[in-house]
Design an enzyme around this catalytic site. Structure first.
Site, mmCIF file in Angstrom:
data_model
loop_
_atom_site.group_PDB
_atom_site.id
_atom_site.type_symbol
_atom_site.label_atom_id
_atom_site.label_comp_id
_atom_site.label_asym_id
_atom_site.label_seq_id
_atom_site.Cartn_x
_atom_site.Cartn_y
_atom_site.Cartn_z
ATOM 1 N N SER A 1 4.716 -4.103 6.897
ATOM 2 C CA SER A 1 4.253 -5.411 7.357
ATOM 3 C C SER A 1 5.435 -6.323 7.717
ATOM 4 C CB SER A 1 3.360 -6.009 6.263
ATOM 5 O OG SER A 1 2.856 -7.247 6.628
ATOM 6 N N HIS B 1 -4.280 -2.311 6.455
ATOM 7 C CA HIS B 1 -2.906 -2.796 6.288
ATOM 8 C C HIS B 1 -2.309 -2.496 4.909
ATOM 9 C CE1 HIS B 1 0.243 -5.305 8.026
ATOM 10 N NE2 HIS B 1 0.353 -5.944 6.883
#
Ligand SMILES: *[C@@H]1O[C@H](CO)[C@@H](O)[C@H](O)[C@H]1NC(C)=O
Ligand SMILES: *[C@@H]1O[C@H](CO)[C@@H](O)[C@H](O)[C@H]1NC(C)=O
Ligand SMILES: *[C@@H]1O[C@H](CO)[C@@H](O)[C@H](O)[C@H]1NC(C)=O
Length: 509
Positions: A266, A471
């Site tokens: 990320s 994610h």
């Protein structure tokens, strides 16, 4: 809970993006901006009532269970019966305490053992090095000071658990967590499934970075950690100061012939791209980059963070809304919730309370529920509001990967141009692999493909072969070892062998 935190969760829920139980009693704040003060006050009051109610319920349940009255029986006893029963039970406790020479409280409290749940596990609130040691690995903590005065803690698993000679391997990997994360992200899943351990077992010297402002890097040589001066940073500052400081430190420790592999998740990938496109010498220093759930361009976003985008040109308003300094602190209520997660016995409630899941989504299938208490004990680990605003600006600016936008006047002062400079991704020459997934709220397909096209030395773009994978599954999914880490290990071992002269020489010999 801090007002800003309440506010953000509220704002996100407000737009109906997350289907939480709270939705029903959330008032319409942003709908009538002019009348928001009254409504906010009401909201906060309501929230306070709900927390209080929760406390009271808990205590009440505990007391009734101490006295052997469970809710089912309750209706069958009249008020008088109940009192008699409680009195008898209490007398029993007293005589039991006298007989065994115990304190009364110990006799009563011992009943708690019957309701023991995994949340009593002390590891929930352990620090990264404590957890590493608990799992049987060696752990080190290193202090790194950046050139702008932030004091960072870098954790390390120097050698594999199994080796006896304790010689630190040459193969080195630096793991960098994402937004709201910390070094703990890589080990929370435990020795079988945590990437930190898997890489250590595979013979790597594993370094775990912590970004400025998080649980382990919340100090500065002169700025108090509760001042705006401290929190006045975005991922750009991290890429320009934290990352070089940590990489240089590792090179100092290991020698300048060491080749450090970089694995980011990320925001840990955003800062890598920002670094490599601006301080280009790091393209030569690192061996290769592996980007899990890569975030650079942001035009294809499902995360509620996009809802902030429309306000991102009004920095003042956003700062007021979210709190100027820290975004969603690791605060007492969250810690308390993490301890109580199993007691609440309401999974959804805990998920909805946590900013990480709110921002990044939640994949029921791959999520290991028994990890929830420890996850809530470690995230959110801290992030600056300015970083969030920076991401929100990117979304607003059609996904342009660029520096912080201070508005025309501010930009002129800061950069000498009316618009902020874009990160020149064509200058990234480090071999880079992207590992992405289809159900990623923050790293959308189109953006990842666009990013991959910009790289001048791409290794591979791997898409996780599971539709629901999201994610944060890159960190904690049940099948992350099979679906992601196996591939990552393979890429680490062979992916850039033509860039790695030693390997070629060895192979020829
Ligand atoms: C603000 O909202 C409250 C109820 O939410 C309403 O009673 C009041 O009239 C509103 N005030 C204005 C100025 O719109
Ligand atoms: C915040 O950071 C910006 C950019 O680095 C700088 O121009 C500004 O003066 C800083 N403000 C404060 C109050 O520290
Ligand atoms: C879930 O997490 C627990 C605690 O770390 C672990 O023991 C268990 O093996 C995990 N289950 C799966 C299916 O990954």
């Amino acid at each position: 809970m801090r007002l800003q935190c309440v506010l953000l969760v509220f704002v996100l829920l407000q737009f109906g993006v997350i289907d939480c139980r709270y939705v029903s009693w959330l008032p319409d704040v942003l709908g009538t901006v002019t009348n928001k003060t009254t409504q906010l006050t009401n909201y906060v009051r309501e929230k306070g009532r709900s927390i209080k109610h929760f406390y009271v319920e808990n205590v009440r349940n505990k007391i009734t269970s101490y006295f052997g009255i469970n809710n089912k029986d309750e209706s069958e006893y009249s008020g008088d019966d109940k009192q008699v029963r409680i009195k008898n039970k209490f007398n029993e406790y007293i005589s039991e305490a006298q007989q065994n020479d115990n304190k009364l409280f110990d006799v009563i409290a011992s009943h708690q053992l019957e309701y023991k749940c995994s949340d009593d596990d002390p590891s929930i609130l352990m620090t990264t090095p404590q957890l590493i040691a608990l799992h049987g690995y060696s752990a080190e903590s290193h202090t790194v000071v950046t050139d702008d005065g932030y004091i960072l803690t870098v954790h390390r698993i120097p050698y594999p658990k199994k080796i006896t000679n304790r010689i630190i391997p040459r193969k080195t990997v630096l793991l960098h967590h994402g937004l709201l994360g910390s070094s703990a992200d890589w080990i929370i899943a435990g020795p079988e499934k945590g990437l930190g351990y898997i890489l250590s077992d595979a013979g790597y010297d594993v370094w775990l970075a912590n970004v400025r402002g998080n649980t382990y890097s919340r100090a500065h040589v002169s700025r108090p950690s509760d001042s705006f001066a401290f929190w006045n940073f975005t991922f750009h500052d991290v890429s320009q100061h934290d990352l070089p400081a940590v990489i240089d430190y590792i090179m100092d420790v290991k020698g300048w012939d060491a080749k450090v592999n970089y694995v980011g998740h990320s925001m840990g990938t955003t800062i890598l791209f920002a670094l490599l496109s601006t301080k280009t010498q790091y393209n030569k220093i690192l061996r290769a980059g592996y980007a899990l759930a890569p975030v650079a361009y942001m035009s294809d976003i499902k995360s509620p963070i996009r809802l902030l985008a429309k306000f991102s040109n009004n920095i003042e308003f956003l700062m007021k809304l979210l709190g100027a300094n820290e975004f969603l602190p690791q605060n007492a209520v969250l810690r308390w919730l993490s301890k109580k997660a199993c007691e609440i016995n309401n999974f959804e409630e805990a998920i909805c309370e946590n900013s990480l899941f709110v921002l990044c989504g939640h994949d029921e299938k791959q999520f290991n529920r028994s990890l929830l208490p420890i996850i809530l004990g470690h995230v959110p680990a801290g992030a600056s509001t300015k970083t969030l605003v920076h991401y929100a600006q990117e979304i607003r600016n059609k996904g342009r990967f660029q520096q912080f936008d201070y508005g025309a006047e501010g930009n002129y002062k800061e950069y000498g141009t009316e618009t902020p400079p874009e990160y020149p991704l064509h200058k990234v020459t480090l071999p880079i692999a992207l590992l992405s997934s289809q159900n990623d709220w923050l790293a959308g397909d189109a953006d990842v493909v666009n990013l991959y096209d910009q790289l001048s030395n791409p290794i591979e773009h791997y898409v996780v072969p599971l539709k629901e994978f999201n994610h944060i599954d890159f960190l904690w999914a049940k099948d992350a070892p099979k679906l992601v880490y196996a591939k990552l290990l393979q890429l680490l071992e062979e992916g850039v062998s033509n860039n790695y002269n030693m390997d070629i020489e060895n192979a020829i010999i």
